[in-house]
Scaffold this motif. Structure first.
Motif, short mmCIF file in Angstrom:
data_model
loop_
_atom_site.label_atom_id
_atom_site.label_comp_id
_atom_site.label_asym_id
_atom_site.label_seq_id
_atom_site.Cartn_x
_atom_site.Cartn_y
_atom_site.Cartn_z
N MET A 1 9.26 -10.35 12.46
CA MET A 1 8.18 -10.01 11.56
C MET A 1 7.61 -8.63 11.89
SD MET A 1 5.73 -11.53 9.46
CE MET A 1 4.11 -11.10 8.96
N GLN A 2 7.47 -8.38 13.19
CA GLN A 2 6.92 -7.09 13.60
C GLN A 2 7.87 -5.95 13.24
OE1 GLN A 2 5.80 -7.00 17.70
NE2 GLN A 2 4.45 -5.26 17.46
N ASN A 3 9.17 -6.17 13.38
CA ASN A 3 10.14 -5.12 13.04
C ASN A 3 10.12 -4.82 11.55
OD1 ASN A 3 10.95 -4.81 15.68
ND2 ASN A 3 12.61 -6.30 15.51
N VAL A 4 9.98 -5.85 10.72
CA VAL A 4 9.91 -5.64 9.27
C VAL A 4 8.67 -4.83 8.92
CG1 VAL A 4 9.66 -6.82 7.06
CG2 VAL A 4 11.21 -7.73 8.77
N LEU A 5 7.54 -5.16 9.54
CA LEU A 5 6.31 -4.41 9.27
C LEU A 5 6.41 -2.96 9.76
CD1 LEU A 5 3.45 -6.96 9.96
CD2 LEU A 5 3.98 -5.80 7.84
N ILE A 6 7.10 -2.74 10.85
CA ILE A 6 7.28 -1.36 11.33
C ILE A 6 8.10 -0.55 10.34
CG2 ILE A 6 8.39 0.05 13.12
CD1 ILE A 6 7.47 -2.04 15.16
N VAL A 7 9.15 -1.16 9.78
CA VAL A 7 9.97 -0.45 8.79
C VAL A 7 9.15 -0.16 7.54
CG1 VAL A 7 11.96 -0.71 7.26
CG2 VAL A 7 12.16 -1.35 9.66
N ILE A 8 8.36 -1.14 7.08
CA ILE A 8 7.51 -0.92 5.90
C ILE A 8 6.48 0.17 6.21
CG2 ILE A 8 5.72 -2.00 4.48
CD1 ILE A 8 7.32 -4.62 4.72
N HIS A 9 5.93 0.15 7.40
CA HIS A 9 4.95 1.15 7.82
C HIS A 9 5.57 2.55 7.79
CE1 HIS A 9 1.25 2.37 9.85
NE2 HIS A 9 1.97 3.01 10.74
N LEU A 10 6.77 2.67 8.29
CA LEU A 10 7.44 3.99 8.30
C LEU A 10 7.75 4.47 6.88
CD1 LEU A 10 9.81 3.63 11.38
CD2 LEU A 10 7.72 4.97 11.19
N ILE A 11 8.13 3.56 5.99
CA ILE A 11 8.39 3.94 4.60
C ILE A 11 7.10 4.44 3.95
CG2 ILE A 11 9.00 3.02 2.33
CD1 ILE A 11 11.03 1.20 3.79
N ILE A 12 5.99 3.74 4.23
CA ILE A 12 4.70 4.16 3.69
C ILE A 12 4.31 5.54 4.23
CG2 ILE A 12 2.21 3.64 3.73
CD1 ILE A 12 2.99 0.68 3.58
N VAL A 13 4.57 5.77 5.51
CA VAL A 13 4.24 7.06 6.11
C VAL A 13 5.03 8.19 5.45
CG1 VAL A 13 4.48 8.42 8.23
CG2 VAL A 13 3.49 6.15 8.33
N VAL A 14 6.32 7.98 5.25
CA VAL A 14 7.15 9.02 4.64
C VAL A 14 6.68 9.27 3.20
CG1 VAL A 14 9.49 9.54 3.85
CG2 VAL A 14 9.12 8.62 6.14
N ALA A 15 6.38 8.19 2.46
CA ALA A 15 5.91 8.35 1.08
C ALA A 15 4.56 9.06 1.05
CB ALA A 15 5.81 6.98 0.42
N LEU A 16 3.69 8.74 1.98
CA LEU A 16 2.37 9.38 2.03
C LEU A 16 2.49 10.87 2.31
CD1 LEU A 16 -0.69 8.88 1.91
CD2 LEU A 16 -0.63 8.42 4.35
N VAL A 17 3.36 11.23 3.24
CA VAL A 17 3.58 12.65 3.53
C VAL A 17 4.14 13.36 2.30
CG1 VAL A 17 5.00 14.25 4.88
CG2 VAL A 17 3.83 12.37 6.01
N GLY A 18 5.08 12.73 1.62
CA GLY A 18 5.66 13.34 0.42
C GLY A 18 4.64 13.52 -0.68
N VAL A 19 3.80 12.52 -0.92
CA VAL A 19 2.79 12.62 -1.98
C VAL A 19 1.76 13.68 -1.64
CG1 VAL A 19 0.91 11.36 -3.11
CG2 VAL A 19 3.12 10.28 -2.84
#
Length: 137
Positions: A1-19
Protein backbone atom coordinates in the motif's frame (compact mmCIF):
# COMPACT_ATOMS: atom_id res chain seq x y z
CA UNK A 1 0.00 0.00 0.00
CA UNK A 2 2.81 2.37 0.89
CA UNK A 3 4.63 1.69 -2.39
CA UNK A 4 1.48 2.42 -4.40
CA UNK A 5 1.01 5.71 -2.56
CA UNK A 6 4.64 6.65 -3.16
CA UNK A 7 4.21 6.08 -6.90
CA UNK A 8 0.99 8.15 -6.92
CA UNK A 9 2.76 10.84 -4.90
CA UNK A 10 5.62 10.99 -7.40
CA UNK A 11 3.20 11.23 -10.34
CA UNK A 12 1.43 14.12 -8.59
CA UNK A 13 4.77 15.83 -7.97
CA UNK A 14 5.81 15.58 -11.62
CA UNK A 15 2.38 16.83 -12.78
CA UNK A 16 2.51 19.71 -10.29
CA UNK A 17 5.95 20.78 -11.50
CA UNK A 18 4.76 20.61 -15.11
CA UNK A 19 1.62 22.66 -14.45
CA UNK A 20 3.55 25.30 -12.51
CA UNK A 21 6.10 25.61 -15.31
CA UNK A 22 3.35 26.01 -17.92
CA UNK A 23 1.80 28.95 -16.13
CA UNK A 24 2.53 32.35 -17.50
CA UNK A 25 4.52 34.57 -15.20
CA UNK A 26 5.36 38.26 -15.48
CA UNK A 27 8.59 37.36 -17.22
CA UNK A 28 6.90 34.97 -19.63
CA UNK A 29 7.97 31.63 -18.16
CA UNK A 30 7.53 28.53 -20.29
CA UNK A 31 4.03 29.61 -21.27
CA UNK A 32 5.42 32.47 -23.36
CA UNK A 33 4.22 31.03 -26.66
CA UNK A 34 0.58 31.87 -26.03
CA UNK A 35 0.96 35.55 -26.87
CA UNK A 36 -1.58 38.21 -25.95
CA UNK A 37 -4.81 36.35 -26.66
CA UNK A 38 -5.40 33.11 -28.49
CA UNK A 39 -1.80 32.15 -28.98
CA UNK A 40 -0.21 29.97 -31.63
CA UNK A 41 -2.12 26.83 -30.72
CA UNK A 42 -5.52 28.44 -30.31
CA UNK A 43 -6.34 25.93 -27.57
CA UNK A 44 -7.76 28.38 -25.07
CA UNK A 45 -7.84 32.09 -24.58
CA UNK A 46 -5.25 33.59 -22.27
CA UNK A 47 -7.80 34.07 -19.49
CA UNK A 48 -9.28 30.58 -19.79
CA UNK A 49 -5.86 28.98 -19.80
CA UNK A 50 -4.88 30.88 -16.66
CA UNK A 51 -8.07 29.75 -14.90
CA UNK A 52 -7.58 26.10 -15.94
CA UNK A 53 -3.91 26.05 -14.91
CA UNK A 54 -4.67 27.77 -11.62
CA UNK A 55 -7.43 25.27 -10.87
CA UNK A 56 -5.17 22.34 -11.87
CA UNK A 57 -2.40 23.70 -9.64
CA UNK A 58 -4.76 23.99 -6.68
CA UNK A 59 -6.10 20.45 -7.17
CA UNK A 60 -2.62 18.94 -7.57
CA UNK A 61 -1.36 20.86 -4.53
CA UNK A 62 -4.26 19.53 -2.46
CA UNK A 63 -3.56 15.98 -3.63
CA UNK A 64 0.13 16.47 -2.86
CA UNK A 65 -0.62 17.50 0.72
CA UNK A 66 -3.13 14.68 1.14
CA UNK A 67 -0.71 12.00 -0.06
CA UNK A 68 2.06 13.51 2.07
CA UNK A 69 -0.08 13.28 5.20
CA UNK A 70 -1.21 9.73 4.40
CA UNK A 71 2.40 8.64 3.81
CA UNK A 72 3.48 10.23 7.10
CA UNK A 73 0.70 8.42 8.97
CA UNK A 74 1.61 5.11 7.32
CA UNK A 75 5.28 5.60 8.18
CA UNK A 76 4.55 6.11 11.87
CA UNK A 77 1.97 3.35 12.10
CA UNK A 78 3.23 0.39 14.10
CA UNK A 79 6.13 2.28 15.63
CA UNK A 80 6.60 2.04 19.35
CA UNK A 81 7.40 5.26 21.15
CA UNK A 82 10.50 4.99 23.25
CA UNK A 83 12.80 7.35 25.04
CA UNK A 84 16.46 7.77 24.21
CA UNK A 85 17.18 7.43 27.92
CA UNK A 86 15.88 3.85 27.81
CA UNK A 87 18.75 2.92 25.50
CA UNK A 88 21.47 4.23 27.82
CA UNK A 89 23.91 1.56 29.05
CA UNK A 90 23.50 0.44 32.63
CA UNK A 91 26.04 1.51 35.25
CA UNK A 92 28.76 -1.10 35.73
CA UNK A 93 30.58 -2.00 38.91
CA UNK A 94 34.20 -0.84 39.12
CA UNK A 95 36.93 -3.39 38.32
CA UNK A 96 39.13 -2.21 41.19
CA UNK A 97 37.52 -2.43 44.67
CA UNK A 98 38.72 1.03 45.74
CA UNK A 99 37.90 2.84 42.50
CA UNK A 100 34.85 5.12 42.29
CA UNK A 101 31.74 3.81 40.56
CA UNK A 102 31.04 4.75 36.96
CA UNK A 103 28.62 7.67 36.55
CA UNK A 104 25.06 6.83 35.54
CA UNK A 105 24.87 9.62 32.96
CA UNK A 106 23.45 8.86 29.51
CA UNK A 107 26.96 8.89 28.01
CA UNK A 108 28.45 6.53 30.62
CA UNK A 109 30.77 4.01 29.07
CA UNK A 110 32.13 6.49 26.54
CA UNK A 111 35.69 6.74 25.34
CA UNK A 112 36.81 8.97 28.22
CA UNK A 113 35.33 6.62 30.81
CA UNK A 114 37.09 3.66 29.19
CA UNK A 115 40.39 5.55 29.26
CA UNK A 116 39.91 6.35 32.96
CA UNK A 117 39.24 2.70 33.70
CA UNK A 118 42.39 1.69 31.82
CA UNK A 119 44.37 4.31 33.74
CA UNK A 120 43.00 3.04 37.08
CA UNK A 121 43.96 -0.53 36.17
CA UNK A 122 47.49 0.50 35.14
CA UNK A 123 48.27 2.49 38.31
CA UNK A 124 49.66 -0.61 40.02
CA UNK A 125 53.17 0.14 38.61
CA UNK A 126 52.54 -1.11 35.09
CA UNK A 127 53.46 1.01 32.15
CA UNK A 128 50.59 2.78 30.33
CA UNK A 129 49.94 1.55 26.80
CA UNK A 130 52.03 3.24 24.14
CA UNK A 131 50.16 5.35 21.60
CA UNK A 132 50.12 4.01 18.03
CA UNK A 133 52.81 5.28 15.69
CA UNK A 134 51.96 7.89 13.08
CA UNK A 135 51.25 6.41 9.64
CA UNK A 136 54.07 6.56 7.11
CA UNK A 137 53.47 8.68 4.02
Amino acid sequence: MQNVLIVIHLIIVVALVGVVLLQRSEGGGLGMGSGGGGGAGGFMTGRGQANALTRATAILAGLFFLTSIVLAVLATQGRVQRSIIDGAPAATTPAVPGAPAAPSAPNAGGVLDQLRQMQNQNQGGAQPPTPPAAPQQ
